[in-house]
Motif scaffolding. Structure first.
Motif, PDB file in Angstrom:
ATOM      1  N   UNK A   1      28.190  -5.723  91.594  1.00  0.00           N
ATOM      2  CA  UNK A   1      27.926  -4.294  91.607  1.00  0.00           C
ATOM      3  C   UNK A   1      27.196  -3.862  90.333  1.00  0.00           C
ATOM      4  N   UNK A   2      26.258  -2.931  90.437  1.00  0.00           N
ATOM      5  CA  UNK A   2      25.548  -2.478  89.235  1.00  0.00           C
ATOM      6  C   UNK A   2      26.471  -1.698  88.302  1.00  0.00           C
ATOM      7  N   UNK A   3      26.267  -1.851  87.008  1.00  0.00           N
ATOM      8  CA  UNK A   3      27.033  -1.093  86.021  1.00  0.00           C
ATOM      9  C   UNK A   3      28.334  -1.740  85.594  1.00  0.00           C
ATOM     10  N   UNK A   4      28.551  -3.014  85.942  1.00  0.00           N
ATOM     11  CA  UNK A   4      29.814  -3.655  85.554  1.00  0.00           C
ATOM     12  C   UNK A   4      29.945  -3.751  84.037  1.00  0.00           C
ATOM     13  N   UNK A   5      28.847  -4.117  83.353  1.00  0.00           N
ATOM     14  CA  UNK A   5      28.903  -4.195  81.879  1.00  0.00           C
ATOM     15  C   UNK A   5      29.190  -2.826  81.268  1.00  0.00           C
ATOM     16  N   UNK A   6      28.653  -1.784  81.890  1.00  0.00           N
ATOM     17  CA  UNK A   6      28.903  -0.436  81.381  1.00  0.00           C
ATOM     18  C   UNK A   6      30.375  -0.057  81.513  1.00  0.00           C
ATOM     19  N   UNK A   7      30.981  -0.409  82.649  1.00  0.00           N
ATOM     20  CA  UNK A   7      32.400  -0.092  82.825  1.00  0.00           C
ATOM     21  C   UNK A   7      33.267  -0.841  81.821  1.00  0.00           C
ATOM     22  N   UNK A   8      32.896  -2.077  81.513  1.00  0.00           N
ATOM     23  CA  UNK A   8      33.660  -2.833  80.510  1.00  0.00           C
ATOM     24  C   UNK A   8      33.553  -2.189  79.133  1.00  0.00           C
ATOM     25  N   UNK A   9      32.352  -1.743  78.783  1.00  0.00           N
ATOM     26  CA  UNK A   9      32.143  -1.093  77.492  1.00  0.00           C
ATOM     27  C   UNK A   9      32.902   0.226  77.425  1.00  0.00           C
ATOM     28  N   UNK A  10      32.889   0.979  78.522  1.00  0.00           N
ATOM     29  CA  UNK A  10      33.617   2.251  78.560  1.00  0.00           C
ATOM     30  C   UNK A  10      35.105   2.013  78.395  1.00  0.00           C
ATOM     31  N   UNK A  11      35.632   0.981  79.044  1.00  0.00           N
ATOM     32  CA  UNK A  11      37.061   0.661  78.919  1.00  0.00           C
ATOM     33  C   UNK A  11      37.415   0.286  77.481  1.00  0.00           C
ATOM     34  N   UNK A  12      36.519  -0.465  76.824  1.00  0.00           N
ATOM     35  CA  UNK A  12      36.770  -0.849  75.430  1.00  0.00           C
ATOM     36  C   UNK A  12      36.775   0.365  74.512  1.00  0.00           C
ATOM     37  N   UNK A  13      35.800   1.251  74.689  1.00  0.00           N
ATOM     38  CA  UNK A  13      35.742   2.458  73.860  1.00  0.00           C
ATOM     39  C   UNK A  13      36.925   3.396  74.149  1.00  0.00           C
ATOM     40  N   UNK A  14      37.352   3.423  75.383  1.00  0.00           N
ATOM     41  CA  UNK A  14      38.514   4.228  75.748  1.00  0.00           C
ATOM     42  C   UNK A  14      39.754   3.771  74.992  1.00  0.00           C
ATOM     43  N   UNK A  15      39.955   2.477  74.919  1.00  0.00           N
ATOM     44  CA  UNK A  15      41.110   1.927  74.210  1.00  0.00           C
ATOM     45  C   UNK A  15      41.029   2.236  72.712  1.00  0.00           C
ATOM     46  N   UNK A  16      39.842   2.053  72.120  1.00  0.00           N
ATOM     47  CA  UNK A  16      39.684   2.339  70.690  1.00  0.00           C
ATOM     48  C   UNK A  16      39.910   3.818  70.381  1.00  0.00           C
ATOM     49  N   UNK A  17      39.488   4.675  71.290  1.00  0.00           N
ATOM     50  CA  UNK A  17      39.642   6.115  71.068  1.00  0.00           C
ATOM     51  C   UNK A  17      41.117   6.510  71.058  1.00  0.00           C
ATOM     52  N   UNK A  18      41.908   5.950  71.965  1.00  0.00           N
ATOM     53  CA  UNK A  18      43.345   6.231  71.986  1.00  0.00           C
ATOM     54  C   UNK A  18      44.020   5.736  70.706  1.00  0.00           C
ATOM     55  N   UNK A  19      43.664   4.524  70.263  1.00  0.00           N
ATOM     56  CA  UNK A  19      44.267   3.967  69.044  1.00  0.00           C
ATOM     57  C   UNK A  19      43.949   4.838  67.837  1.00  0.00           C
ATOM     58  N   UNK A  20      42.681   5.251  67.727  1.00  0.00           N
ATOM     59  CA  UNK A  20      42.271   6.082  66.593  1.00  0.00           C
ATOM     60  C   UNK A  20      42.988   7.436  66.617  1.00  0.00           C
TER      61      UNK A  20
END
Length: 486
Positions: A93-112
């Motif tokens: 599916x298109x955008x799989x790398x984007x979803x992975x990056x969004x998930x990573x940034x989501x986790x960092x944002x919660x931690x911060x």
């Protein structure tokens, strides 16, 4: 004097025990009303404010810790949700790398967010409350010193009151020792009693001065410190909640950007796989009162919407009659039986007389169109006859200018029946919701100009038979969701 431990002696222990005993005795006398108690109403008000401030601060600290625990729980829940999205998001599916990056940034944002709440709110809260235990201990000590002061004051006053009694005893000796002593010795005894009384009075006065000094020093410090602490609560509350609000605002802004990015990725996926998407039902038009230019939604089975360029509404010739060479024109259901066959038409492509009446559909006629009549004695032509048939203008399957047939058990203007093949959810107040299997009685529009292409007006047969009422029961519905039955 024997040592009891490092810095602790038997003398100190005895002195402390004596102090506790004296204070207990003084408190009992004060409660019984036999001894007065020094009062300071202003200081007592400061102590009440202090206790209230400590209670509020402790509750705020507890609630803040609960809030942080909730943020951590939300972080874990959000992390699980994004992990689930990554699992179901297929590699091609298109955008799989984007979803992975969004998930990573989501986790960092919660931690911060959690860490900044700890640093800028919780630690500040702990520092604020850290000063209360020491002040509370000093308030308790000040209370003990006040009891010592009252006790010393009462002791000195009692000695002052007993002075006259002592002088009387000295002037008139009554003890056997004094009576038995020689005259020259009685003077020395009197002098000794006077000296002893003065010594006790001097010691009591010194203890009173000392106790008063200690008490007043502690009392003065607290009277300056407690009001200042009470006034500081406003600034502390403002800073604390401003910090929390600012951190939340920044967190939600950044999270909103991530959510928008994720939405864009999913919209792109939906566009590329739109052929497999669920059908979108008709939406209401809020900008216009009528359903101008509104097209019905396709039914769930994918049946295409009838196009006016391909098919005239409710009028379509039988394919067999158009494709068979030499075949005649189908006879109109309302034409008389002696109509001339198509093969007997004169040359010159003259048009035959128009039908007296034309039904809206094959279903309205109740049966298929009759087979064309041909002259058995004439030879079939090698080319199909070119025939032009003029159809009268129709509105919703009914000829303009012709009166629709009416039956006593049907609503006024009844045209034909249709049956819903699919569910239809009404999206506007004038629409008729359908369930698969519902039978609908089709009726004409009050104003033909209001009819949109592909929409019919009708009332459910069950509602009509039960209520015999149109105003509250009728509504428009997409024609391609139904099938004609009569």
């Amino acid at each position: 004097m024997a040592e009891m431990g490092k810095g602790v002696t038997a003398g100190k222990i005895a002195s402390n025990m004596q102090k506790k005993l004296t204070r207990a005795q003084e408190k009992v006398l004060q409660k019984l009303g036999k001894a007065d108690e020094t009062k300071d109403e202003q200081f007592e008000q400061c102590v009440q404010n202090f206790n209230k401030q400590l209670t509020e601060g402790s509750k705020l600290q507890k609630d803040l810790r609960t809030y942080l625990a909730s943020v951590k729980a939300m972080h874990e829940a959000s992390k699980k949700l994004t992990e689930c999205l990554q699992e179901v998001y297929e590699p091609e599916w298109p955008g799989r790398d984007d979803t992975n990056k969004i998930a990573e940034n989501n986790d960092l944002l919660w931690v911060d967010f959690h860490q900044k709440l700890v640093d800028q709110a919780l630690l500040t809260m702990d520092t604020y409350l850290g000063q209360f235990p020491d002040i509370k201990s000093r308030i308790a000590k000040r209370g003990r010193k006040l009891v010592d002061y009252d006790s010393a004051r009462h002791h000195f006053e009692s000695l002052q009151t007993a002075k006259k009694k002592d002088e009387t005893k000295i002037a008139k000796p009554v003890s056997l020792l004094e009576k038995a002593a020689p005259q020259w010795c009685q003077g020395k005894l009197q002098a000794h009693l006077v000296a002893q009384t003065n010594l006790l009075r001097n010691q009591a006065e010194e203890e009173l001065v000392k106790a008063q000094k200690v008490f007043e020093e502690m009392n003065l410090d607290l009277q300056e410190e407690l009001p200042s602490l009470w006034n500081s609560r406003v600034g502390f509350y403002v800073n604390t909640f401003q910090s929390i609000a600012g951190l939340e605002e920044n967190f939600h802004k950044e999270m909103s950007k991530l959510n928008q990015n994720l939405n864009d990725v999913l919209m792109n996926l939906d566009k590329q796989y739109s052929s497999n998407a669920f059908p979108i039902k008709a939406q209401p038009s809020d900008s216009a009162p009528a359903k101008a230019n509104k097209s019905p939604s396709p039914p769930p089975d994918g049946t295409p919407i009838t196009s006016p360029e391909i098919k005239t509404v409710n009028h379509e010739l039988e394919p067999s009659s158009l494709e068979t060479p030499g075949a005649g024109i189908p006879k109109s259901p309302s034409q008389p039986a002696e109509t001339a066959p198509a093969s007997a038409e004169p040359a010159g492509n003259e048009a035959p007389p128009a039908s007296a009446e034309a039904s809206g559909t094959e279903a309205a006629a109740g049966a298929e169109a009759p087979k064309p009549e041909t002259d058995s004695g004439s030879a079939p032509s090698s080319l199909p006859a070119v025939v032009v048939e003029t159809f009268p203008a129709t509105v919703n399957g009914t000829e303009e200018g012709s009166a629709p047939s009416e039956r006593a058990d049907m609503p006024p203007g009844f045209l034909f029946k249709v049956q819903a093949m699919h569910d239809y959810v009404a999206t506007d107040s004038d629409e008729l919701p359908l369930k698969a299997g519902d039978v609908v009685l089709v009726i004409p529009f009050d104003n033909p100009d209001e009819q949109d292409e592909g929409w019919l007006m009708g009332v459910k047969e069950a509602d009509w038979l039960q209520h015999k009422e149109l105003d509250q029961s009728r509504g428009v519905f997409p024609e391609n969701f139904t099938e004609r039955v009569q």
